[in-house]
Write a protein that holds these residues in place. Structure first.
Motif, short mmCIF file in Angstrom:
data_model
loop_
_atom_site.label_atom_id
_atom_site.label_comp_id
_atom_site.label_asym_id
_atom_site.label_seq_id
_atom_site.Cartn_x
_atom_site.Cartn_y
_atom_site.Cartn_z
N SER A 14 -11.01 -40.62 -12.17
CA SER A 14 -11.61 -40.68 -10.84
C SER A 14 -10.94 -39.70 -9.89
N VAL A 15 -9.62 -39.63 -9.95
CA VAL A 15 -8.87 -38.70 -9.09
C VAL A 15 -9.25 -37.26 -9.41
N VAL A 16 -9.27 -36.93 -10.69
CA VAL A 16 -9.59 -35.56 -11.11
C VAL A 16 -11.01 -35.19 -10.70
N GLY A 17 -11.94 -36.11 -10.84
CA GLY A 17 -13.32 -35.81 -10.48
C GLY A 17 -13.54 -35.64 -8.99
N ALA A 18 -12.74 -36.35 -8.18
CA ALA A 18 -12.92 -36.30 -6.72
C ALA A 18 -12.10 -35.22 -6.04
N ALA A 19 -11.25 -34.53 -6.79
CA ALA A 19 -10.32 -33.56 -6.18
C ALA A 19 -11.01 -32.24 -5.88
N GLN A 20 -12.00 -32.26 -5.01
CA GLN A 20 -12.72 -31.03 -4.64
C GLN A 20 -12.71 -30.87 -3.13
N PHE A 21 -12.78 -29.62 -2.70
CA PHE A 21 -12.88 -29.31 -1.28
C PHE A 21 -14.02 -28.32 -1.11
N ASP A 60 -7.60 -40.40 -23.49
CA ASP A 60 -8.60 -41.44 -23.79
C ASP A 60 -8.25 -42.23 -25.04
N ASN A 61 -7.46 -41.63 -25.93
CA ASN A 61 -7.23 -42.24 -27.24
C ASN A 61 -5.87 -42.91 -27.36
N THR A 101 -10.03 -34.63 -19.65
CA THR A 101 -9.69 -35.17 -20.97
C THR A 101 -10.65 -34.66 -22.04
N ILE A 102 -11.42 -33.61 -21.75
CA ILE A 102 -12.41 -33.14 -22.71
C ILE A 102 -11.73 -32.58 -23.97
N SER A 103 -12.40 -32.68 -25.10
CA SER A 103 -11.83 -32.20 -26.36
C SER A 103 -12.13 -30.72 -26.59
N GLY A 104 -13.03 -30.12 -25.81
CA GLY A 104 -13.34 -28.71 -25.95
C GLY A 104 -14.39 -28.46 -27.02
N THR A 105 -14.71 -27.19 -27.21
CA THR A 105 -15.72 -26.78 -28.20
C THR A 105 -15.10 -25.77 -29.15
N TYR A 106 -15.17 -26.06 -30.43
CA TYR A 106 -14.60 -25.18 -31.45
C TYR A 106 -15.47 -23.95 -31.59
N GLY A 107 -14.85 -22.77 -31.62
CA GLY A 107 -15.58 -21.51 -31.68
C GLY A 107 -16.24 -21.27 -33.03
N ALA A 108 -17.22 -20.37 -33.04
CA ALA A 108 -17.99 -20.10 -34.24
C ALA A 108 -17.44 -18.93 -35.06
N THR A 109 -16.52 -18.14 -34.47
CA THR A 109 -15.99 -16.97 -35.17
C THR A 109 -14.68 -17.33 -35.86
N ALA A 110 -14.70 -17.38 -37.18
CA ALA A 110 -13.52 -17.80 -37.94
C ALA A 110 -12.44 -16.72 -37.91
N ILE A 111 -11.19 -17.17 -37.82
CA ILE A 111 -10.02 -16.29 -37.93
C ILE A 111 -9.45 -16.50 -39.33
N THR A 112 -9.38 -15.44 -40.11
CA THR A 112 -8.99 -15.59 -41.52
C THR A 112 -7.93 -14.57 -41.89
N GLY A 113 -7.44 -14.70 -43.13
CA GLY A 113 -6.52 -13.71 -43.69
C GLY A 113 -5.26 -13.53 -42.88
N GLY A 114 -4.87 -12.26 -42.75
CA GLY A 114 -3.64 -11.94 -42.04
C GLY A 114 -3.69 -12.31 -40.57
N ASP A 115 -4.89 -12.30 -39.97
CA ASP A 115 -5.01 -12.68 -38.56
C ASP A 115 -4.65 -14.15 -38.37
N LEU A 116 -4.97 -14.97 -39.39
CA LEU A 116 -4.64 -16.39 -39.30
C LEU A 116 -3.15 -16.63 -39.52
N ALA A 164 -7.27 -49.01 -17.55
CA ALA A 164 -7.59 -48.99 -16.11
C ALA A 164 -6.94 -47.79 -15.42
N LEU A 165 -5.69 -47.51 -15.78
CA LEU A 165 -5.00 -46.35 -15.20
C LEU A 165 -5.66 -45.05 -15.64
N THR A 166 -6.12 -45.02 -16.89
CA THR A 166 -6.82 -43.83 -17.39
C THR A 166 -8.10 -43.58 -16.60
N ASP A 167 -8.86 -44.65 -16.33
CA ASP A 167 -10.08 -44.51 -15.53
C ASP A 167 -9.76 -44.01 -14.12
#
Length: 522
Positions: free
Chosen positions: A121-128, A422-423, A168-183, A114-117
């Motif tokens: 609600s607060v986050v969604g209504a916090a607009q001006f 949420d979890n 509380t969104i989980s986001g979207t994982y990008g399509a460009t892989a980071i590999t090798g030394g960059d990782l 209930a507190l999560t909901d």
């Protein structure tokens, strides 16, 4: 000489009257308009300056309206962040209550839901006026000033407001892989992309007891082992050999009941194996001996530590059982960079947001794993005391082994600041334990958001106050340039009126002069 064709006196009187009338008209204009420079013909240079300043005043009045709108928008976001902080604090109280096993956790979970909901609600209504600063990551600019340079060019200045995403969104994982030394420059598991983890017997250190050239040890010889701060010392009576010393030390260590530490006899003579099964705690170990006969290399030392061989030392550290994903202390995290951890057949992701660091990534991944952990998997965020670098320790408490793998990508959409809310599930022991740690991260995120908005709101208020004073100063400056001195104008008006009367009378007298010539012809 008198002339009826040219009346010099009348011409002089007429010019004087015209001059007086002109000055009188100008004075009357100053009195009626209140300005000494009412148009470009009065004083073109001063008039031009005053008009530029008047345009700036008009612009700054518009800026005041912009600042008022921005301040109201930020105030709404700040109030929302503070409210979310209060609600999260209530959730923490529920989670603390759920640590007890003799409570109705299902009812507590209902309250948390209930507190999560309510938070959503607060986050969604916090607009001006349609602008919500607690959702999304785009920067918002509030017009704060018009800056005029010496060459006359004008540029606008803004106060930048960073959104503080409390969704509380989980986001979207990008399509460009980071590999090798960059990782590996961002993070690695033992310097690589993956490592094997499992409970097994834990990590260990081998204490090797060696005898001198004689048989056994002498009466009064001592051996000591310090394990996790506990000092275990045995004194010999001269009848023990190396295996006997191992047996004494083994019994004393196990009798201390040191958490996660067990001692066993090794496969070789005089070998004592000390194991650490603590998931998230290292164990320091030190060995020492005092012998009457040290010939032949008699004594005690660590022959192997954490799988290394060929060591001859007296101190060392038995590592924790959990595998750690070590995050760089220097690398910066770009918005949209996603991190994925695979463990026990499941994958977990967190996508970094704007301005986040490696600590945020470590805690985000922990939250993702704790939301739905595989059986036997627990996590903990740790920080190295020397380097300050953060790591995510993942323990797999299972008889089998599993591969813990790390991957990353770029170009994703960031997870929300309250990702994982949420979890939260306190209906189980493991869920209640994980929730207690994770809710602290969420509370800190909301506190940081409120503090950021509070700082920006204070800055906007200061700028608004300054702009108001600046407008007053500009108006005063314009008045100094173009406003009429009404006291002087009033005195000058009366003087000019007298001068006008005198000039009129003088002109009348001058015009009578030719009439006197007629008398000469009578």
């Amino acid at each position: 000489m008198s002339s009826i064709l040219t009346n010099n006196s009348a011409m002089v009187a007429l010019q004087t009257l015209k001059s007086v009338n002109s000055n009188l008209a100008q004075t009357q204009s100053e009195i009626s308009t209140g300005k000494s420079v009412a148009s470009a013909k009065d004083n073109s240079a001063v008039w031009a300056i005053s008009k530029v300043m008047e345009s700036d005043v008009k612009g700054f009045k518009g800026i005041q309206e912009s600042l008022s709108l921005g301040e109201s928008t930020v105030a709404v976001a700040r109030n929302a962040s503070e409210t979310v902080t209060d609600l999260l604090t209530e959730i923490k109280g529920k989670i603390v209550a759920a640590q007890e096993e003799n409570v109705d956790r299902d009812k507590i979970q209902t309250d948390i839901d209930a507190l999560t909901d309510q938070i959503k609600s607060v986050v969604g209504a916090a607009q001006f006026n349609g602008l919500n600063l607690v959702q999304g990551t785009e920067e918002v600019n509030i017009l704060s000033s018009l800056d005029r340079s010496g060459n006359g060019s004008v540029s606008a200045s803004n106060i930048s407001v960073d959104r503080q995403d409390l969704s509380t969104i989980s986001g979207t994982y990008g399509a460009t892989a980071i590999t090798g030394g960059d990782l590996t420059a961002l993070a690695s598991v033992n310097g690589a992309a993956s490592a094997t983890s499992g409970a097994q017997a834990g990590l260990n250190a081998q204490v090797q007891i060696t005898e001198g050239s004689g048989t056994g040890f002498a009466d009064g010889d001592t051996f000591s082992v310090t394990v996790g701060g506990s000092v275990i010392t045995v004194t010999l009576d001269g009848t023990e050999d190396s295996d006997g010393v191992v047996s004494l030390l083994q019994g004393e260590i196990n009798a201390r009941d040191i958490e996660g530490v067990t001692a066993t006899a090794g496969a070789n003579a005089g070998e004592l194996v000390i194991s650490n099964t603590n998931a998230f705690a290292e164990v320091d170990i030190e060995v020492a001996s005092t012998l009457n006969d040290t010939a032949g290399g008699a004594g005690a030392n660590l022959e192997a530590l954490n799988g290394d061989t060929g060591l001859t030392q007296t101190t060392g550290t038995i590592a924790q059982r959990a595998e750690a994903i070590d995050f760089s202390a220097a690398a910066k995290v770009e918005e949209g960079t996603g991190f994925e951890v695979a463990v026990a057949g499941s994958t977990f992701r967190y996508i970094a947001g704007k301005g986040e660091n490696m600590e945020d990534v470590a805690r985000g991944l922990k939250t993702a794993i704790d939301a739905n952990p595989p059986a036997g998997v627990t996590t903990k965020v740790q920080q190295d005391a020397d380097s300050g670098a953060y790591s995510l320790a993942i323990d797999y408490d299972n008889a089998s082994t599993t591969t813990i793998a790390l991957s990353a990508s770029s170009g994703g959409e960031a997870s929300g600041g309250l990702f994982g809310l949420d979890n939260i599930d306190v209906t189980t022991n493991d869920g209640a334990d994980a929730a207690l740690d994770n809710v602290e991260t969420l509370i800190q995120n909301s506190i940081d958001a409120a503090a950021e908005f509070g700082s920006v709101q204070g800055r906007i208020e200061t700028q608004s106050d300054f702009v108001g004073k600046l407008v007053d100063s500009l108006k005063s400056g314009i008045g100094t340039l173009v406003d009429a001195d009404m006291e002087a104008a009033s005195a000058r008006l009366q003087a000019l009126q007298v001068q006008q009367q005198l000039a009129t009378q003088s002109l009348s007298i001058a015009n009578q002069a030719p009439q006197n010539i007629l008398s000469l012809f009578r």
